[in-house]
Design an enzyme around this catalytic site. Structure first.
Site, PDB file in Angstrom:
ATOM      1  CG  HIS A   1     -43.006 -23.221  -6.577  1.00  0.00           C
ATOM      2  ND1 HIS A   1     -41.543 -23.034  -5.026  1.00  0.00           N
ATOM      3  CD2 HIS A   1     -42.098 -22.825  -7.986  1.00  0.00           C
ATOM      4  CE1 HIS A   1     -40.544 -23.623  -6.082  1.00  0.00           C
ATOM      5  NE2 HIS A   1     -40.980 -24.349  -7.488  1.00  0.00           N
TER       6      HIS A   1
ATOM      7  CE1 TYR B   1     -39.743 -21.784   4.682  1.00  0.00           C
ATOM      8  CE2 TYR B   1     -41.706 -22.492   3.243  1.00  0.00           C
ATOM      9  CZ  TYR B   1     -40.261 -21.595   3.743  1.00  0.00           C
ATOM     10  OH  TYR B   1     -40.633 -20.143   2.965  1.00  0.00           O
TER      11      TYR B   1
ATOM     12  N   PRO C   1     -35.130 -14.650   7.325  1.00  0.00           N
ATOM     13  CG  PRO C   1     -32.804 -16.457   6.204  1.00  0.00           C
ATOM     14  CD  PRO C   1     -33.441 -15.502   7.382  1.00  0.00           C
TER      15      PRO C   1
ATOM     16  CE  LYS D   1     -43.851 -12.783   3.745  1.00  0.00           C
ATOM     17  NZ  LYS D   1     -43.948 -12.642   2.596  1.00  0.00           N
TER      18      LYS D   1
ATOM     19  CE1 TYR E   1     -43.179 -19.230   2.159  1.00  0.00           C
ATOM     20  CE2 TYR E   1     -43.939 -18.720  -0.192  1.00  0.00           C
ATOM     21  CZ  TYR E   1     -42.959 -19.932   0.763  1.00  0.00           C
ATOM     22  OH  TYR E   1     -42.190 -19.879   0.478  1.00  0.00           O
TER      23      TYR E   1
HETATM   24  C1  FAD Z   1     -26.101 -14.463   3.675  1.00  0.00           C
HETATM   25  C2  FAD Z   1     -27.572 -14.167   3.297  1.00  0.00           C
HETATM   26  C3  FAD Z   1     -28.333 -14.792   2.693  1.00  0.00           C
HETATM   27  C4  FAD Z   1     -29.649 -14.094   2.353  1.00  0.00           C
HETATM   28  N1  FAD Z   1     -30.789 -15.422   2.047  1.00  0.00           N
HETATM   29  C5  FAD Z   1     -32.424 -14.508   1.701  1.00  0.00           C
HETATM   30  C6  FAD Z   1     -32.641 -15.406   1.699  1.00  0.00           C
HETATM   31  O1  FAD Z   1     -32.695 -16.661   2.038  1.00  0.00           O
HETATM   32  N2  FAD Z   1     -34.812 -15.078   1.399  1.00  0.00           N
HETATM   33  C7  FAD Z   1     -34.853 -13.037   1.421  1.00  0.00           C
HETATM   34  O2  FAD Z   1     -35.904 -12.893   1.585  1.00  0.00           O
HETATM   35  N3  FAD Z   1     -33.855 -12.949   1.690  1.00  0.00           N
HETATM   36  C8  FAD Z   1     -32.589 -13.320   1.849  1.00  0.00           C
HETATM   37  N4  FAD Z   1     -31.452 -12.458   2.489  1.00  0.00           N
HETATM   38  C9  FAD Z   1     -31.695 -10.832   2.194  1.00  0.00           C
HETATM   39  C10 FAD Z   1     -31.726 -10.567   1.229  1.00  0.00           C
HETATM   40  O3  FAD Z   1     -31.279 -10.808   0.374  1.00  0.00           O
HETATM   41  C11 FAD Z   1     -31.556  -8.161   1.194  1.00  0.00           C
HETATM   42  O4  FAD Z   1     -32.918  -8.945   1.533  1.00  0.00           O
HETATM   43  C12 FAD Z   1     -31.104  -8.300   0.258  1.00  0.00           C
HETATM   44  O5  FAD Z   1     -30.368  -8.291  -0.680  1.00  0.00           O
HETATM   45  C13 FAD Z   1     -31.643  -6.346   0.160  1.00  0.00           C
HETATM   46  O6  FAD Z   1     -31.045  -5.348  -0.638  1.00  0.00           O
HETATM   47  P1  FAD Z   1     -30.607  -4.301   0.144  1.00  0.00           P
HETATM   48  O7  FAD Z   1     -30.357  -4.174  -1.968  1.00  0.00           O
HETATM   49  O8  FAD Z   1     -31.316  -3.123   0.491  1.00  0.00           O
HETATM   50  O9  FAD Z   1     -29.436  -5.121   1.002  1.00  0.00           O
HETATM   51  P2  FAD Z   1     -27.812  -5.417   0.012  1.00  0.00           P
HETATM   52  O10 FAD Z   1     -28.546  -6.321  -0.686  1.00  0.00           O
HETATM   53  O11 FAD Z   1     -26.960  -6.219   1.539  1.00  0.00           O
HETATM   54  O12 FAD Z   1     -27.038  -3.902  -0.789  1.00  0.00           O
HETATM   55  C14 FAD Z   1     -26.540  -3.406  -0.303  1.00  0.00           C
HETATM   56  C15 FAD Z   1     -25.587  -2.957  -1.312  1.00  0.00           C
HETATM   57  O13 FAD Z   1     -24.818  -1.275  -0.506  1.00  0.00           O
HETATM   58  C16 FAD Z   1     -23.785  -1.766  -0.830  1.00  0.00           C
HETATM   59  N5  FAD Z   1     -22.805  -0.576   0.123  1.00  0.00           N
HETATM   60  C17 FAD Z   1     -22.178  -1.140   1.599  1.00  0.00           C
HETATM   61  N6  FAD Z   1     -21.651  -0.213   2.170  1.00  0.00           N
HETATM   62  C18 FAD Z   1     -21.569   0.717   1.352  1.00  0.00           C
HETATM   63  C19 FAD Z   1     -20.770   1.920   0.972  1.00  0.00           C
HETATM   64  N7  FAD Z   1     -20.141   2.401   2.440  1.00  0.00           N
HETATM   65  N8  FAD Z   1     -20.866   2.359   0.525  1.00  0.00           N
HETATM   66  C20 FAD Z   1     -21.122   2.134  -0.963  1.00  0.00           C
HETATM   67  N9  FAD Z   1     -22.288   0.850  -1.316  1.00  0.00           N
HETATM   68  C21 FAD Z   1     -21.688   0.231  -0.243  1.00  0.00           C
HETATM   69  C22 FAD Z   1     -23.290  -3.000  -0.451  1.00  0.00           C
HETATM   70  O14 FAD Z   1     -22.158  -3.445  -1.377  1.00  0.00           O
HETATM   71  C23 FAD Z   1     -24.320  -3.603  -1.044  1.00  0.00           C
HETATM   72  O15 FAD Z   1     -23.716  -3.753  -2.624  1.00  0.00           O
HETATM   73  C24 FAD Z   1     -30.532 -12.881   3.183  1.00  0.00           C
HETATM   74  C25 FAD Z   1     -29.206 -12.081   2.863  1.00  0.00           C
HETATM   75  C26 FAD Z   1     -27.887 -12.198   3.673  1.00  0.00           C
HETATM   76  C27 FAD Z   1     -27.194 -10.720   4.148  1.00  0.00           C
END
Ligand code: FAD
Length: 433
Positions: free
Chosen positions: A75, A204, A296, A300, A388
């Site tokens: 995009h 947006y 969101p 970011k 952005y």
């Molecule tokens: C509903 C939702 C919508 C979102 N929409 C957007 C969006 O549109 N745009 C955007 O940029 N960001 C969005 N985000 C944010 C983005 O998805 C996150 O920033 C991203 O997933 C971060 O990745 P992560 O691996 O740090 O955390 P996570 O994706 O949360 O992964 C963490 C992992 O650790 C595991 N875990 C947790 N506790 C334990 C434990 N005790 N033992 C072992 N494993 C464990 C979990 O099961 C999970 O698989 C959204 C987040 C959510 C919750």
């Protein structure tokens, strides 16, 4: 109790944990990933979908970018809608050629999972009751239960990639953490559908009825969001009610082009800005949502997780190959500087685009004036665009001076991490096991 040994024990197999595992694998650093959910559950979570250039580059460096380049959508801009009028923000033109990539978090996660499986690397899904110990000593340990059997992992470092509700952050004594948090008085109701997006680019929308976002995952899959009160429950929102409300927040052109259909997924996400300081506790490091959350607006969250992981992988490689602690010692401060910049942008963009009814109509007037200014100022547009698409990794650092002092710290260019990782791979593989 069965005991295993690894260099870096990674808790969490979301994007942060899997990407860290992949980067470290390519550098020859041994990891074990523990995930409390099943792989299918992780893949079923519908979340982010917009990747900054830095994240795209990072996935390429990790060797998992092929499908993203084939199926992802580049995009070059997005649209802002206000008082029923749209204005395009030309990301490409305003940033000297930078773009973003639309590619779902689920797809990216699948690519990383497949790469890990293909390399025969060890991931424990459905790991129950993960506990971490002794991260403030030279010999940290992680314990878990799998199929009723207790396991212990002895490791050099623990990477807390376990998201906002994970075990790593909550294992740190409260007194050692400073928390910064803002909870917004509304949430986002999201709907995913196999319908063509209403526009080639994201829209947006700041409307009198509240914020809306027309996003997408592909040319045939749309993701739409509506600002809703925190008291709303997803069960109360039928698909028909969602489409009806979205079309009221769109302009005439959008209403004409909107294709509705059955929802594949619908959920309400609360919005929050959250950061903890520091991100390092002895031999444990937090990355991604474990250490920070952004609303969101501006997409970011996933991108910040990716850059945390980049800094962390570089720090570990520096530790094992160059026998230097410098990257590890700098990790928290380097990440936090980038995190706060993204937190600021997400907070500002959220405040600009949403309706804050409790503050009265004057806020709508402030927003209108600010958008009017931004849309007619090259400097304003450029500021939105450069934030952005994502600021460069070395933004604000005195990079020329440091580049000559510490060449390995500046890996914004694809080739340098490749080189660094293959050197590291040879050196570490020779030592480990
Ligand atoms: C509903 C939702 C919508 C979102 N929409 C957007 C969006 O549109 N745009 C955007 O940029 N960001 C969005 N985000 C944010 C983005 O998805 C996150 O920033 C991203 O997933 C971060 O990745 P992560 O691996 O740090 O955390 P996570 O994706 O949360 O992964 C963490 C992992 O650790 C595991 N875990 C947790 N506790 C334990 C434990 N005790 N033992 C072992 N494993 C464990 C979990 O099961 C999970 O698989 C959204 C987040 C959510 C919750």
């Amino acid at each position: 109790m069965r005991t295993q040994r690894t260099q870096v024990a990674i808790v969490g197999a979301g994007p942060s944990g899997l990407l860290l595992g992949q980067l470290l694998h390519r550098a020859g650093v041994h990891t074990i990933i523990l995930e409390r959910q099943t792989g299918d559950y992780v893949l079923g979570r519908i979340r982010a979908g917009v990747l900054e250039q830095v994240s795209v580059d990072l996935l390429d460096e990790a060797g998992v970018g092929a499908r993203m380049h084939k199926e992802g959508l580049v995009h070059c801009g997005f649209e802002l809608m206000f008082e029923g009028r749209r204005q395009r923000v030309d990301l490409h033109g305003l940033t000297g050629g930078k773009t973003v990539m639309v590619y779902g978090q689920t797809e990216l996660t699948r690519d990383l999972m497949e790469a890990r499986a293909a390399a025969g690397l060890f991931t424990v899904y459905d790991a129950q009751d993960v506990r971490i110990y002794d991260f403030d000593t030279e010999k940290p340990r992680v314990c878990y239960r799998k199929d009723g059997v207790e396991h212990e992992i002895a490791c050099d470092f623990i990477a807390g990639c376990d998201g906002f509700h994970g075990v790593c952050r909550s294992s740190v004594p409260r007194a050692a953490i400073t928390e910064f948090e803002k909870v917004y008085p509304f949430g986002w109701l999201g709907l995913l559908s196999d319908t063509p997006p209403v526009c080639d680019e994201l829209i947006y929308i700041n409307s009198e009825r509240g914020f809306a976002l027309c996003s997408q995952r592909s040319r045939t899959r749309s993701r739409y969001y509506l600002q809703v009160p925190l008291t709303d429950r997803v069960e109360e929102w039928t698909d028909e009610a969602f489409w009806d409300e979205l079309s009221r927040r769109l302009d005439d052109e959008g209403r004409d082009k909107l294709v509705t259909g059955r929802s594949l997924e619908k959920s309400i996400a609360p919005l929050r800005s959250f950061v903890i300081e520091p991100l390092r506790f002895g031999r444990m490091f937090l990355a991604g949502d474990a250490g920070h959350i952004v609303p969101p607006t501006g997409a970011k969250g996933l991108n910040l997780a990716a850059t945390d992981v980049k800094y962390l992988s570089m720090a570990f490689v520096e530790y094992y190959v160059d026998k230097s602690q410098a990257g590890i010692d700098a990790y928290s401060a380097r990440c936090l500087r980038r995190i706060w910049r993204a937190e600021r942008f997400s907070w500002w963009f959220t405040a600009l685009m949403h309706r804050f009814s409790e503050d009265g109509p004057i806020v709508g007037k402030f927003q209108a004036a600010e958008l009017d200014y931004l849309m007619h100022s090259q400097a304003g547009l450029r500021s939105i665009a450069e934030n952005y698409v994502g600021l460069p990794l070395d933004f604000g650092e005195h990079h020329e001076r440091q580049r000559s002092a510490h060449p390995s710290e500046f890996c914004g260019h694809a080739g340098s991490v490749e080189g660094e990782h293959s050197r590291a791979a040879a050196a570490i593989a020779a030592r480990f096991n």
